[in-house]
Each structure stands twice: as structure tokens, then as C-alpha cells.
Design an enzyme around this catalytic site. Structure first.
Site, short mmCIF file in Angstrom:
data_model
loop_
_atom_site.label_atom_id
_atom_site.label_comp_id
_atom_site.label_asym_id
_atom_site.label_seq_id
_atom_site.Cartn_x
_atom_site.Cartn_y
_atom_site.Cartn_z
N GLN A 196 0.85 -1.20 0.00
CA GLN A 196 0.00 0.00 0.00
C GLN A 196 0.88 1.25 0.00
OE1 GLN A 196 -3.19 -0.30 2.96
NE2 GLN A 196 -2.89 -2.50 3.01
N ARG A 208 5.18 4.90 15.98
CA ARG A 208 5.68 3.55 16.30
C ARG A 208 6.73 3.62 17.41
NH1 ARG A 208 4.89 2.74 10.52
NH2 ARG A 208 6.93 3.61 10.06
N ALA A 275 -11.78 -5.36 10.91
CA ALA A 275 -11.56 -4.88 12.28
C ALA A 275 -12.88 -4.59 12.99
CB ALA A 275 -10.69 -3.64 12.26
N ASP A 295 -5.26 2.24 14.14
CA ASP A 295 -4.66 3.08 13.09
C ASP A 295 -5.36 2.84 11.75
OD1 ASP A 295 -2.94 4.72 11.67
OD2 ASP A 295 -1.34 3.24 11.54
N CYS A 335 -5.44 9.65 9.44
CA CYS A 335 -4.51 10.06 8.38
C CYS A 335 -5.24 10.87 7.32
CB CYS A 335 -3.82 8.85 7.76
SG CYS A 335 -4.96 7.69 7.01
N1 SAH Z 1 -0.32 0.75 11.50
C1 SAH Z 1 0.23 0.49 10.19
C2 SAH Z 1 -0.47 1.29 9.10
C3 SAH Z 1 -1.98 1.07 9.00
S1 SAH Z 1 -2.66 1.51 7.47
C4 SAH Z 1 1.73 0.75 10.19
O1 SAH Z 1 2.28 1.40 11.10
O2 SAH Z 1 2.40 0.31 9.25
C5 SAH Z 1 -4.28 0.92 7.52
C6 SAH Z 1 -4.42 -0.60 7.38
O3 SAH Z 1 -5.80 -0.91 7.54
C7 SAH Z 1 -4.04 -1.20 6.03
O4 SAH Z 1 -3.05 -2.19 6.22
C8 SAH Z 1 -5.35 -1.86 5.51
O5 SAH Z 1 -5.11 -3.12 4.88
C9 SAH Z 1 -6.13 -2.06 6.77
N2 SAH Z 1 -7.60 -2.09 6.65
C10 SAH Z 1 -8.42 -1.33 5.90
N3 SAH Z 1 -9.72 -1.57 6.17
C11 SAH Z 1 -9.73 -2.53 7.13
C12 SAH Z 1 -10.78 -3.20 7.86
N4 SAH Z 1 -12.06 -2.93 7.64
N5 SAH Z 1 -10.41 -4.10 8.79
C13 SAH Z 1 -9.11 -4.39 9.03
N6 SAH Z 1 -8.09 -3.78 8.38
C14 SAH Z 1 -8.40 -2.87 7.45
#
Ligand code: SAH
Length: 391
Positions: A196, A208, A275, A295, A335
Site C-alpha cells: 500500500q 511507532r 476490524a 490506526d 490520516c
Molecule cells: N499501523 C500500520 C499502518 C496502518 S494503514 C503501520 O504502522 O504500518 C491501515 C491498514 O488498515 C491497512 O493495512 C489496511 O489493509 C487495513 N484495513 C483497511 N480496512 C480494514 C478493515 N475494515 N479491517 C481491518 N483492516 C483494514
């Protein structure tokens, strides 16, 4: 160079270093411009305001690269901007070999994003005008960075909205599908072509790092929207006990598991799920964690989707508060610049009221320092994080 005159009043904003001119603000041209032409912007009376490039059909028609009359746009200026961008990143002494070198307007290079992953470079053009300057940008990057390869990851949708065809793929040297980068004491696999964004969420480096402050040895932690495991692995490095990490993307989780292996970290349960569904289930089951990190991706790509996005945040925060042990911690991020810090605080307060959990704010984070934002455009501070102790 084509001269563009703007409506009376517009010069106020531009002379205050606001770098955009909107289409209706333009009164006339010295000759009809083509997409991507370099232009001089002048006020109603003819006074110099800046040098930029134009896309006459786009609603943001002109993006200004220079407010200095002595600094017209040419190959040297582009190189100078890239050198300045690099100088600034060196000054930061970032604890990683992966960082954002160019953050568009934040580096006075509107329409250009450049991310560095060790010896590899990922570029993204987001405007017609900057794409037209690519033959100045790419050779300068090669010369300054001596990379092994450059990958172009221009978004197809963005390119077609601006009216150009993105190149995409390897445009210089060679780029393997997976590149290993390091951040602090962790290594991460970055899948540049398929991952992504440009492959990794560089902007969350600050968060982080900060999250480690809230982990006590043995803590049970939950990383919701974990992507390739950035937070989950950081929690483990800080001594966490059992960690559960959730993401909907199989590719992200595959990479996350490889990342755990790469760092010899065990004890993270990776769950491929939506999620929202899983948090509801955990809530029903009465599960509790010492630390919960949420996040999510951008729920609000435009202003119209803000109410829906806020409902999404409310649900996540209500569940998140239920799942946090008394005295535990909850971190939430946005974000999207449409979902502001104030929105997050408001929704958190209302979720606290509904769940009868009092919260105390203990920290905040933003996009890390290699993503500078523009004073005149507060919405370029797009990434916000709130850290709450849940009483
Ligand atoms: N915390 C991560 C970045 C998160 S980006 C880091 O530090 O690298 C947001 C993430 O949410 C993406 O990986 C995407 O695949 C996931 N995502 C999007 N919609 C979602 C959903 N409904 N349930 C679970 N994950 C989801």
C-alpha cells in the site's frame, strides 16, 4: 514565459506564500497556456507574485514553486530543491534508512513525492505539471542519491484526473519485489510494487516509536489495522507479552509474519479480519488489553464523507474503550486531513461518556519530521495521533 493575471484580492494569499491558484481566480493570460506550461503569476496590477506550472482545466490550476523573482523554474531550481530536501533529512538524523525525501508542497515541489527505501527510490507524480518536469527530476535524483533502482508508483486515478498517463514500474536500474529496510532496532520487508502507498507507512515512524513508552513488560496488546506489523513489532520490542494484530489485507499480514521472523519475534497472533467485526466480537467476549492501538485507513477522502467517517471513529473508540483494561492505554490515529485532531478529541470524549470511561490524554503525535507541512495550508498536517490513559 506565459504571464497569468489573478483577480484583485488573490494576491493577498499568494504574497503570504499560499502556493495554489484556483481556476476561477485567473483573469487572463498573455497567451493561452497548454497543460503543464510554466507561468509567471502576477496580481491585477501586473506585480510579480510567483513562478508555477499550470493545468488550465484543473480546479487547482496553478501550483507555485517559487515566490522569488530571481528564482525562475528551471533544471537548476529543481535540483536545488532536491538538494535542500536531502540536506533537511540529513539534519534530522532519522533512525532509519527509509524516509520521505520529498513531501510535495512541504518541500516546495508540488506534485512530487519521493520515498527512499535504502538503496531504492520510489517516486510518485500527482500533477500534470510535475510529471512534465520528470526529465529534470529523475536525473537529479540519480545523480544525488546514486540509487540501485527507481520505481514509479504514480496513482492511476490521480494521473487520469490530471490528464496524464502514469509510467509506473521500474524506471531506472533494478528494484526487487521485496526490499528490507530498518527502523530503530527493527527490520521490515517493503513490497514496493504491491504494497500500500509507496510500500510502507513512513509517516507513522514517530508513533511507532512513541507507542513503546506505554508498554510494560508482559502487557497484553492489540494492534488494530496492523498492516505489516509496525506497531505490533514495536510493542514486542518494548517487552509486550501476548500481542494480537488485525488487518483485512492478506498480503499485509503475510509480510507482517515475515517481518516477525526477520526480527526473531514470537508471540504475535496475526488475524485476517474486518476490524469492525472482530472488535465487536472481542467486546462480546469481554476481552481486555493493556494497550490498544487503532490506526485505520482514511475514512474521509473528501469533506462529504466526514459524518460517516466520524461514525466509524465513534464505533472504533467505543469498542476500543471497552477492550481497554482500567489504567490501560488507547491510541487512535487519523490520516485524513478532513478528520482533524479536534474531531478525534470530540469523538473520544463522547465515546468515553457512552462507555462511562474517563480518559486522560497523555501524548500526541503527528506525521514524522520527514513529512513537513505547509504553514499556509494547515490541512497538510494530515496525520494525527491521540494517546489516552483509560481510567
Ligand atoms: N499501523 C500500520 C499502518 C496502518 S494503514 C503501520 O504502522 O504500518 C491501515 C491498514 O488498515 C491497512 O493495512 C489496511 O489493509 C487495513 N484495513 C483497511 N480496512 C480494514 C478493515 N475494515 N479491517 C481491518 N483492516 C483494514
Amino acid at each position: 514565459m506565459i504571464q497569468v493575471r489573478v483577480k484583485p484580492g488573490v494576491e493577498e494569499r499568494i504574497s503570504g506564500f499560499f502556493p495554489w491558484v484556483y481556476k476561477p481566480e485567473i483573469i487572463g493570460y498573455s497567451k493561452p497556456p497548454q497543460k503543464g506550461d510554466l507561468v509567471v503569476v502576477r496580481d491585477f496590477g501586473g506585480k510579480f507574485l510567483g513562478y508555477g506550472y499550470i493545468n488550465p482545466s484543473a480546479s487547482i490550476s496553478i501550483r507555485i514553486l517559487s515566490f522569488d523573482k530571481e528564482e525562475p523554474i528551471n533544471q537548476e531550481l529543481i535540483r536545488k530543491r532536491l538538494e535542500q530536501a536531502l540536506e533537511y533529512r540529513k539534519r534530522l538524523k532519522i533512525n532509519s534508512n527509509a524516509y520521505r525525501l520529498v513531501h510535495s508542497e512541504g518541500d516546495l515541489l508540488p506534485g512530487l513525492v519521493v520515498d527512499i527505501y535504502g538503496e531504492y527510490v520510489v517516486v510518485e507524480f500527482t500533477t500534470y505539471g510535475m510529471n512534465r518536469l520528470r526529465d529534470w527530476v529523475i536525473p537529479a535524483l540519480i545523480d544525488l542519491l546514486k540509487p540501485r533502482g527507481i520505481y514509479e508508483k504514480t496513482d492511476e486515478y490521480v494521473a487520469s484526473a490530471e490528464g496524464f498517463r502514469e509510467k509506473g514500474g521500474v524506471i531506472y536500474g533494478e528494484v526487487p519485489e521485496e526490499v528490507i529496510i530498518w527502523e530503530y532496532d527493527l527490520e521490515f520487508i517493503v513490497n514496493i510494487p504491491q504494497g500500500q502507498k509507496t510500500g510502507f507507512f513512513l509517516d507513522q515512524r514517530w508513533a511507532r516509536r512513541l507507542i513503546r513508552s506505554f508498554v510494560r513488560p508482559g502487557d497484553e496488546c492489540l494492534d488494530v489495522f496492523c498492516h505489516t506489523g509496525g506497531f505490533a513489532l514495536s510493542m514486542k520490542k518494548a517487552g509486550a507479552g501476548r500481542v494480537i494484530a488485525i488487518d483485512i489485507s492478506e498480503l499485509a499480514l503475510e509480510t507482517a509474519k515475515k517481518n516477525a521472523g526477520l526480527n526473531q519475534i514470537e508471540g504475535i497472533e496475526w488475524i485476517n479480519a474486518n476490524a469492525f467485526d472482530l472488535l465487536r466480537q472481542f467486546h462480546k467476549e469481554g476481552r481486555k488489553f493493556d494497550l490498544v492501538v487503532i490506526d485505520p485507513p482514511s475514512f474521509a477522502k473528501n469533506r462529504a464523507s466526514v459524518p460517516n467517517a466520524l461514525r466509524g471513529y465513534k464505533e472504533l473508540l467505543v469498542r476500543g474503550l471497552h477492550l481497554t483494561k482500567p489504567g490501560g492505554y488507547l491510541a487512535i490515529y487519523s490520516c485524513s486531513f478532513h478528520i482533524t485532531r479536534e474531531h478525534l478529541l470530540e469523538v473520544l470524549a463522547s465515546a468515553g461518556k457512552d462507555t462511562r470511561r474517563q480518559v486522560r490524554i497523555v501524548a500526541e503525535s503527528f506525521q514524522d519530521l520527514d513529512h513537513p507541512w505547509v504553514l499556509q495550508m494547515p490541512n497538510t498536517l494530515y496525520l494525527k495521533g491521540i494517546y489516552a490513559e483509560v481510567l
